[in-house]
Design an enzyme around this catalytic site. Structure first.
Site, PDB file in Angstrom:
ATOM      1  N   ASP A 332       0.882  -1.335   0.087  1.00  0.00           N
ATOM      2  CA  ASP A 332       0.064  -0.155   0.026  1.00  0.00           C
ATOM      3  C   ASP A 332       0.810   1.251   0.108  1.00  0.00           C
ATOM      4  O   ASP A 332       1.875   1.323   0.599  1.00  0.00           O
ATOM      5  CB  ASP A 332      -0.800   0.089   1.209  1.00  0.00           C
ATOM      6  CG  ASP A 332      -2.078   0.859   1.237  1.00  0.00           C
ATOM      7  OD1 ASP A 332      -1.921   1.999   1.033  1.00  0.00           O
ATOM      8  OD2 ASP A 332      -3.247   0.317   1.492  1.00  0.00           O
ATOM      9  N   ARG A 334      -0.715   4.259   0.033  1.00  0.00           N
ATOM     10  CA  ARG A 334      -1.680   5.659   0.240  1.00  0.00           C
ATOM     11  C   ARG A 334      -1.327   6.559   1.390  1.00  0.00           C
ATOM     12  O   ARG A 334      -1.725   7.860   1.407  1.00  0.00           O
ATOM     13  CB  ARG A 334      -3.167   5.118   0.527  1.00  0.00           C
ATOM     14  CG  ARG A 334      -3.803   4.495  -0.598  1.00  0.00           C
ATOM     15  CD  ARG A 334      -5.233   4.122  -0.335  1.00  0.00           C
ATOM     16  NE  ARG A 334      -5.024   2.639   0.437  1.00  0.00           N
ATOM     17  CZ  ARG A 334      -5.860   2.016   0.673  1.00  0.00           C
ATOM     18  NH1 ARG A 334      -7.230   2.534   0.477  1.00  0.00           N
ATOM     19  NH2 ARG A 334      -5.731   0.828   1.567  1.00  0.00           N
TER      20      ARG A 334
END
Ligand SMILES: [Zn+2]
Length: 421
Positions: A332, A334
């Protein structure tokens, strides 16, 4: 064939690098200052290089299209925006969070009211652009129509019209990074951050390493949009129930209805909850962040889909995150640490109903000082069959759920469709 003259050619002249100090007519930006005048405007103009006080330029990734428009002779590079009648439909803040240089580090709190805040500078021909725009809209979604048909929602003529349209205030926000604050948020050294940003963009912004005096960077990335249901001023009142979802872009599901994940069903469920919340005297908020495919991008995402479905044993929750890591190197990108900034900008201190099961989002909100009272699951009947792989994997990885957390045996079962099914 007649050759179309390229008007930009004549005005190109010699290249003026921005990578050396000197020739700057503007005072430095004082991030976190209590008034727009003492803070100073964020000026990323390319029309007058001497008047810039940031690294990079406006419009995030769209700055490249602007360059194309200039290069192809479609846009006069000296064009200055005429901002007549563009001012916000609703006023926001200022809130105490605006004056804390560490509370908001990835957007310009004063970025919406440019004409009001910097009247004299604009009169003096300084090319200041808003980085935030606020308007009103009606949104019409088939899922909201279905909710009306099933009597879960009742049109009231104020928040929800008889034809199924919901009334919103919507806010577009471009990223404006205060580099010392970004470095602090990620526990890294500012000079290391600047150097890595420079190197990892292929040397796109030399000022990152040569202009230590410039502390603000307009990065070439996507921004966010906030949709507010009800009175925008109620967002800052902790006693008024706030229903909120912070949603990361998923074009495949959000727009095209792809059934491998729960993104659109969860988003439309949140919108339904927001409308209901507003109707009950509360306020609703959905923030949409341009962070496609966990900010890994859609090409990576589709590569991972193939890898998941082609692996021995088929698509199972047990290997959901591993396949992403094989392709992208991480699970990830983000970085939810920056996500709460827009909520602080809106004056939010308490979310009564958070429509999200993400532990990463929850943790980021709590760590930033926002209280979360209740977390709302996506209803089981809204989860598409093929998205059960994702749901099981996320629950096992720590996502909030009121249901049973799947065990190893359950995770190992192939639940996803094959590639050609
Ligand atoms: Zn999705």
């Amino acid at each position: 064939m007649t050759k179309i003259p390229n008007p930009s050619k004549d005005s190109l002249g010699h290249i003026r690098l921005t990578s050396h100090t000197g020739g700057n007519n503007l005072s430095p930006i004082v991030w976190g200052s209590t008034s727009p005048q003492t803070r100073g405007p964020v000026v990323g103009t390319t029309t007058n290089r001497n008047n810039r006080n940031v690294i990079g330029t406006h419009s995030g990734s769209y700055s490249i299209y602007r360059a194309l428009a200039v290069a192809s002779g479609n846009l006069d590079r000296k064009h200055q925006a005429d901002l007549t009648n563009t001012s916000p439909t609703d006023q926001i803040g200022p809130y105490p969070s605006w004056f804390d240089p560490d509370q908001i580090v990835s957007l310009d709190p004063w970025g919406a009211e440019i004409e009001r805040n910097f009247k004299s500078e604009i009169a003096a021909q300084l090319d200041i652009k808003p980085t935030i725009a606020i308007t009103r809209a009606h949104i019409f979604l088939p899922e909201i129509m279905q909710a009306i048909e099933k009597k879960r929602l009742i049109p009231d003529g104020v928040f929800l019209l008889e034809n199924g349209s919901a009334l919103v205030t919507k806010i577009a926000v471009e990223p404006v990074w205060h580099l010392p604050g970004i470095a602090k948020r990620f526990n890294c050294d500012e000079s290391d951050l600047r150097r890595i940003l420079f190197e990892e963009t292929g040397g796109m912004y030399p000022e990152l390493v040569t202009r230590d005096d410039l502390k603000v960077f307009l990065p070439p990335i996507g921004g966010l949009t906030a949709y507010i249901f009800g009175d925008i001023k109620d967002l800052s009142k902790p006693d008024i129930p706030l229903t909120a979802r912070v949603h990361d872009e998923c074009n495949g599901s959000d727009v095209f209805g792809s059934d491998i994940c729960t993104c659109r069903p969860y988003l439309t469920h949140a919108i339904e909850e927001c409308v209901q919340g507003a109707q009950k005297g509360g306020v609703g908020l959905c923030v949409y962040y341009r962070k496609e495919g966990r900010a890994l991008g859609e090409v990576t995402k589709f590569l991972v889909y193939n890898a998941r479905k082609r692996q021995i044993g088929g698509d199972s929750a047990a290997k959901y995150f591993i396949r992403t890591e094989c392709v992208a190197g991480v699970q990830d990108m983000r970085f939810q640490q920056l996500m709460p900034d827009v909520l602080h900008w809106l004056g939010i201190r308490k979310i009564h109903r958070l429509v999200s099961m993400s532990n990463m989002k929850y943790d980021a909100l709590i760590e930033s000082g926002i209280e979360v009272v209740e977390r709302i699951n996506i209803p089981a009947d809204l989860i598409p069959e093929d998205a059960n792989v994702e749901m099981d994997a996320k629950k096992a990885a720590g996502y909030f759920t009121t249901e049973n957390i799947p065990d190893e045996e359950e995770l190992a079962k192939s639940k996803g469709r094959g590639l050609n099914e």
